[in-house]
Design an enzyme around this catalytic site. Structure first.
Site, short mmCIF file in Angstrom:
data_model
loop_
_atom_site.label_atom_id
_atom_site.label_comp_id
_atom_site.label_asym_id
_atom_site.label_seq_id
_atom_site.Cartn_x
_atom_site.Cartn_y
_atom_site.Cartn_z
N LEU A 4 0.84 -1.20 0.00
CA LEU A 4 0.00 0.00 0.00
C LEU A 4 0.88 1.25 0.00
CD1 LEU A 4 -2.71 -1.03 2.63
CD2 LEU A 4 -2.48 -1.68 0.21
N ALA A 5 0.68 2.09 -1.00
CA ALA A 5 1.53 3.28 -1.11
C ALA A 5 0.78 4.45 -1.73
CB ALA A 5 2.77 2.95 -1.95
N ALA A 6 -0.53 4.51 -1.50
CA ALA A 6 -1.33 5.55 -2.16
C ALA A 6 -1.50 6.80 -1.31
CB ALA A 6 -2.70 4.99 -2.53
N ARG A 64 1.81 13.61 7.44
CA ARG A 64 2.64 13.90 8.61
C ARG A 64 4.11 14.16 8.26
NH1 ARG A 64 0.11 8.70 11.60
NH2 ARG A 64 -0.26 8.20 9.40
N ASN A 110 -0.37 -3.05 16.01
CA ASN A 110 -0.47 -3.63 14.67
C ASN A 110 0.71 -3.15 13.82
OD1 ASN A 110 -1.32 -4.42 12.12
ND2 ASN A 110 -2.86 -2.80 11.94
N ASN A 142 54.68 14.13 -14.07
CA ASN A 142 54.74 14.90 -12.83
C ASN A 142 54.15 16.28 -13.09
OD1 ASN A 142 55.50 16.28 -10.47
ND2 ASN A 142 57.12 14.77 -10.14
N TYR A 156 38.09 25.62 -20.88
CA TYR A 156 36.82 26.25 -21.26
C TYR A 156 37.10 27.61 -21.87
CZ TYR A 156 31.95 27.77 -20.62
OH TYR A 156 30.67 28.20 -20.80
N ARG A 197 57.69 32.07 -20.45
CA ARG A 197 57.76 33.30 -19.64
C ARG A 197 58.86 34.21 -20.18
NH1 ARG A 197 59.94 29.22 -15.71
NH2 ARG A 197 62.19 29.53 -15.80
C1 UD1 Z 1 -1.62 1.88 9.84
C2 UD1 Z 1 -2.66 1.03 10.55
C3 UD1 Z 1 -2.26 0.86 12.01
C4 UD1 Z 1 -0.87 0.25 12.09
C5 UD1 Z 1 0.14 1.08 11.29
C6 UD1 Z 1 1.45 0.32 11.22
C7 UD1 Z 1 -4.76 1.55 9.42
C8 UD1 Z 1 -6.04 2.27 9.47
N1 UD1 Z 1 -3.95 1.68 10.47
O1 UD1 Z 1 -1.66 3.16 10.44
O2 UD1 Z 1 -3.18 0.00 12.68
O3 UD1 Z 1 -0.47 0.19 13.47
O4 UD1 Z 1 -0.32 1.28 9.95
O5 UD1 Z 1 2.45 1.08 10.62
O6 UD1 Z 1 -4.50 0.84 8.46
N2 UD1 Z 1 -2.58 4.01 2.23
C9 UD1 Z 1 -3.19 3.80 1.01
N3 UD1 Z 1 -4.44 4.27 0.78
C10 UD1 Z 1 -5.15 4.92 1.74
C11 UD1 Z 1 -4.56 5.11 2.99
C12 UD1 Z 1 -3.28 4.64 3.22
O7 UD1 Z 1 -2.58 3.20 0.11
O8 UD1 Z 1 -6.29 5.30 1.46
C13 UD1 Z 1 -1.23 3.49 2.45
C14 UD1 Z 1 -0.25 4.58 2.87
O9 UD1 Z 1 0.37 5.15 1.73
C15 UD1 Z 1 0.74 3.81 3.74
C16 UD1 Z 1 -0.09 2.67 4.30
O10 UD1 Z 1 -1.25 2.59 3.52
O11 UD1 Z 1 1.82 3.30 3.00
C17 UD1 Z 1 -0.48 2.90 5.77
O12 UD1 Z 1 -1.16 4.15 5.87
P1 UD1 Z 1 -0.86 5.18 7.05
O13 UD1 Z 1 -1.73 6.34 6.86
O14 UD1 Z 1 0.59 5.37 7.17
O15 UD1 Z 1 -1.40 4.32 8.28
P2 UD1 Z 1 -0.97 4.46 9.80
O16 UD1 Z 1 -1.63 5.63 10.39
O17 UD1 Z 1 0.49 4.36 9.93
CA CA Z 2 2.14 4.39 8.52
#
Ligand code: UD1
Ligand code: CA
Length: 455
Positions: free
Chosen positions: A9-11, A16, A171, A378, A388, A441
């Site tokens: 998940l990276a969306a 923060r 978690n 040397n 240049y 020179r």
């Molecule tokens: C999340 C967990 C939390 C856990 C923690 C561990 C949830 C709601 N909470 O919190 O229980 O302890 O990770 O690190 O899952 N992302 C998406 N789409 C979205 C939202 C998030 O792809 O709509 C991705 C973010 O880019 C990120 C990952 O999901 O890579 C986690 O999201 P983040 O907002 O960092 O969750 P945490 O608050 O850290």
């Molecule tokens: Ca996180």
């Protein structure tokens, strides 16, 4: 890992971090956070490697042009469960399990995922959550257990009671889920919480109703830590640095003061090399065996052959030292610099896009650019290649065994033949024939009684 997919998940925006750069592209030991997760995931050879992107998706995809990735678009970031739901079509043809990871949790190790999968299969559950103990659980979802120790649910910090917030088992955001059961469970997750988001941790409560949930507690809390802000990024940078240093120490490298050094994740250091305090070894850097890297050196994208000595405060970028070279202190080697064996570059010298032949010496206060220099040359103090003309760069060619006197300027394009000698203070504008002496020179004159006549 037959029958197992990996979903990252990276969306999310990574609010923060307070950054224009998407969170998963922030570097850790010189590699983007997501790059760490991908490298580890690939080592497991999953049936599919999928990444959910949304915020600045194009930028993230452009950073990882690898053909083995399946990109999934989550147009609106409605939470982690919603992100996984967006990925279901991309996993629909697969069976078995999916390992769900976060792009912001970069230090997870492949062994943990192997153990998780084995545990999941042994327990015969539908979803297994990886938990860890964080003495400061701030920001993580807390793991709520019942009196018998059974997993009840994961509660996010913003939804937790004061008592739940005190829980230190949290978690990790890593899950193993049976693909066949995942769609139905996801559809039962609602956004009824403080953030009005679809939380993936709610899988626990949903699957628990079917007695299908398991917990896998892992002791390596540092390795499972996530990056939500710059402070956590710096913490993990230090953790990874320690791990990299420990790795190279096991390979026979001495660090005199490891805590002051910084290593890119892909820097390589040969046995019996000594790294002095405050050294930076950036990406794509290879240090050979038996080298000594002096204090405050900054070396990037460079290859340092065996037995080299790079003395303090030298900056090397895109340089190749073929072996047994001495460089510095205070040398600057810029991209395209090649020092053949035993060539030496001393203090306050800058070399750019130049080949310095075997055993040649550029020892003091020189600028050498766009130059092909032969063997055994040397170069006197203060010699400068004037490469240049205000518009174009030009080449200087210096033959074997040339002796260049101090404070010489070589106005390029120009050639100096083998064995030539250039007198100190000469401005060379024409080709110097082999074996000749070049002096430009004006002869020194003496005006007698100069001081007396001025009075
Ligand atoms: C999340 C967990 C939390 C856990 C923690 C561990 C949830 C709601 N909470 O919190 O229980 O302890 O990770 O690190 O899952 N992302 C998406 N789409 C979205 C939202 C998030 O792809 O709509 C991705 C973010 O880019 C990120 C990952 O999901 O890579 C986690 O999201 P983040 O907002 O960092 O969750 P945490 O608050 O850290
Ligand atoms: Ca996180």
């Amino acid at each position: 890992m037959t029958d197992c997919a990996i979903l990252i998940l990276a969306a999310g925006q990574g609010t923060r971090m307070r950054s224009a750069l998407p969170k998963v592209l922030h570097p850790l030991a010189g590699r983007p956070l997501l790059g760490h997760v991908l490298a580890m995931a690939r080592s497991l050879q999953p049936a599919r490697l999928a990444v959910v992107v949304g915020h600045q998706a194009e930028r993230i995809q452009a950073a990882f042009p690898d053909p083995d990735l399946t990109w999934v678009h989550q147009a609106e970031q409605l939470g982690t469960a919603h992100a996984v739901r967006s990925a279901l079509p991309a996993l629909a043809d697969l069976s078995g399990e999916v390992l769900i990871l976060s792009g912001d949790t970069p230090l997870v190790e492949a062994d943990l995922l192997r153990d998780l999968l084995a545990h999941h299969r042994r327990e015969g559950v539908g979803v297994t959550v990886v938990s860890m103990t964080q003495t400061v659980p701030m920001g993580y979802g807390r793991v709520v257990r019942d009196a018998a120790g059974g997993l009840v649910r994961v509660v996010e910090e913003k939804d937790a009671t004061a008592a739940e917030r005190a829980i230190t088992e949290v978690n990790s955001g890593i899950y193993c889920v049976d693909l066949a059961r995942l769609p139905a469970w996801l559809s039962r997750i609602a956004a009824e919480n403080a953030q009005k988001e679809f939380y993936l941790p709610d899988l626990v409560s949903v699957a628990r109703q079917e007695g299908a949930v398991g917990l896998f507690h892992h002791a390596d809390a540092q390795g499972l830590a996530g990056v939500n802000d710059r402070r956590q990024l710096a913490t993990l940078e230090a953790v990874l640095r320690d791990r990299l240093v420990a790795h190279w120490q096991r390979q026979g490298v001495t660090f005199i003061d490891p805590h002051s050094c910084w290593l890119a994740v892909d820097a390589v250091i040969g046995q019996d090399s000594v790294i002095e305090p405050h050294v930076i070894l950036g990406g794509e850097t290879v240090i050979g065996e038996g080298c000594r890297i002096g204090p405050f050196c900054d070396i990037r994208q460079s290859q340092i052959g065996a037995g080299c000595q790079v003395k303090g405060f030298s900056h090397l970028e895109g340089a190749v030292l073929e072996g047994a070279n001495e460089v510095g202190p205070y040398a600057r080697l810029r991209p395209g610099t090649v020092l053949a064996e035993r060539a030496r570059v001393g203090n306050f010298c800058e070399i750019k896009k130049s080949h310095i032949g075997a055993g040649s010496k550029v020892n003091h206060l020189s600028y050498i650019g766009d130059t092909q220099m032969g063997k055994g040359v040397n170069v006197g103090a203060g010699t400068i290649t004037c490469n240049y003309d205000g518009r174009h760069k030009h080449q200087t060619l210096i033959g074997d065994g040339v002796f260049i006197g101090s404070d010489t300027q070589l106005v390029a394009p120009v050639r100096v033949g083998d064995g030539a000698v250039i007198g100190a203070g000469t401005t060379v504008t024409k080709e110097v024939p082999a074996q000749a002496l070049a002096v430009s020179r004006s002869p020194q004159i003496h005006i007698a009684d100069w001081k007396k006549n001025k009075e």
